[in-house]
Scaffold this motif. Structure first.
Motif: not given
Length: 327
Positions: A72-79, A108-110, A160-166
């Protein structure tokens, strides 16, 4: 400067010391809400750790299923929501899974769907709060804690981990964990933890619990001990194994058995105690007082500026209409 008010002695028993008990009864009747998000690559044991933390099978692992699905090109959210009860205390647990994060060739932008989901919950809460006939108790779907899973490579964080955590630390309480830490030796684990802490400090990543001088001394000492453990090196398991005639939750490998609840094997116990036994209520309060309040202030200021701008435009239009023709 006003002097402190001295307590007035009572001549007989009044009974307002029962207030804590009254509050407790109301809270127990209503129950508590806790919303946790898990972020990390597929196969790091996110579902397993959540199930291990709350000692019940709450979510299924999607890692094996995703291996046979189209990427998948995007992350899907599953609550996923559950009501769990322990000694009469009801906890409405909302688990928000983010499968597939960082799994694509181009990531990128995931993180955008994750950040958007968190902000959407703040926005939904704000709308309910500003409603003229609002509910007595607003359903809280704001994310109280984000468990960020780090791959146990032993090398360090990915860019990517650094970017997302920030980005996450600006909108939610982030708690990093080293997944499947039994794949590292104790020496490798300690070195890996030091390397990650240094990278997080270098990149100014603000993690929970925050260093707040308003806390009491015992709270500050506890938070200092927790910060010295971050990132928690954990192992999760829903299976039971027999060690010295006792059944424990653990994982077997060719070298022996990893007991999840043995502090010498991993730091799962420290993470569980931190999340559920000492800081669960503080995670909820910090979400409201820090992250949501920051979001709320920005939204209301933007609304005020937009309203002022609209009024100025209306006044200007009215003035132009009031001018005589030909001027």
């Amino acid at each position: 400067m006003a002097s402190a008010i001295q307590p007035t002695p009572l001549s007989s028993y009044v009974g307002f010391d029962s207030l804590p008990g009254q509050i407790e009864q109301k809270l127990l009747k209503r129950g508590f809400q806790f919303n946790v998000m898990v972020v990390g690559q597929t196969g790091l044991g996110k579902s397993t750790l959540i199930n291990t933390l709350f000692a019940s099978h709450l979510i299924d692992s999607k890692g094996r299923l995703e291996a046979y699905e189209t990427p998948r090109s995007t992350t899907e959210i599953h609550p996923v929501s559950h009501l769990i009860v322990e000694n009469g205390v009801k906890l409405r647990l909302n688990i928000v899974d983010t499968p597939g994060y960082g799994d694509q060739v181009n990531n990128e932008n995931c993180w955008d769907p994750i950040i958007k989901y968190i902000k959407d919950q703040h926005s939904a809460y704000l709308r309910k709060e500003l409603t003229a006939m609002r509910d007595r108790y607003i359903t809280d779907t704001r994310i109280h804690c984000c468990l960020f899973f780090i791959n146990p490579t032993g090398h360090g964080l990915r860019p990517i981990d650094v970017t997302v955590m920030k980005k996450l630390s600006d909108v939610v309480n982030v708690v990093p964990v080293i997944a499947k830490s039994d794949s590292l030796t104790l020496e490798e684990r300690d070195l890996f933890k030091e390397r990650i802490r240094a990278e997080m400090q270098y990149n100014n990543i603000r993690l929970y619990p925050f260093d707040d001088e308003e806390h009491e001394e015992d709270e500050r000492e506890l938070n200092d001990r927790i910060r010295s453990l971050i990132p928690f090196a954990v192992v999760g398991s829903e299976r039971t194994v027999v060690i010295d005639g006792k059944q424990v939750r653990g994982r077997k490998n060719r070298y022996g058995v990893v007991n999840v609840e043995n502090e010498n094997h991993c730091e799962f116990v420290f993470l569980r105690n931190f999340l559920t036994r000492s800081h669960l209520q503080d995670l909820i309060e910090t979400t409201s007082a820090t992250h949501y309040e920051s979001f709320r202030s920005r939204q209301l200021l933007a609304l005020k500026e937009s309203s002022s701008k609209q009024q100025a435009q209306q006044q200007q239009a009215q003035q132009q209409q009031a001018q005589p023709n030909g001027i």
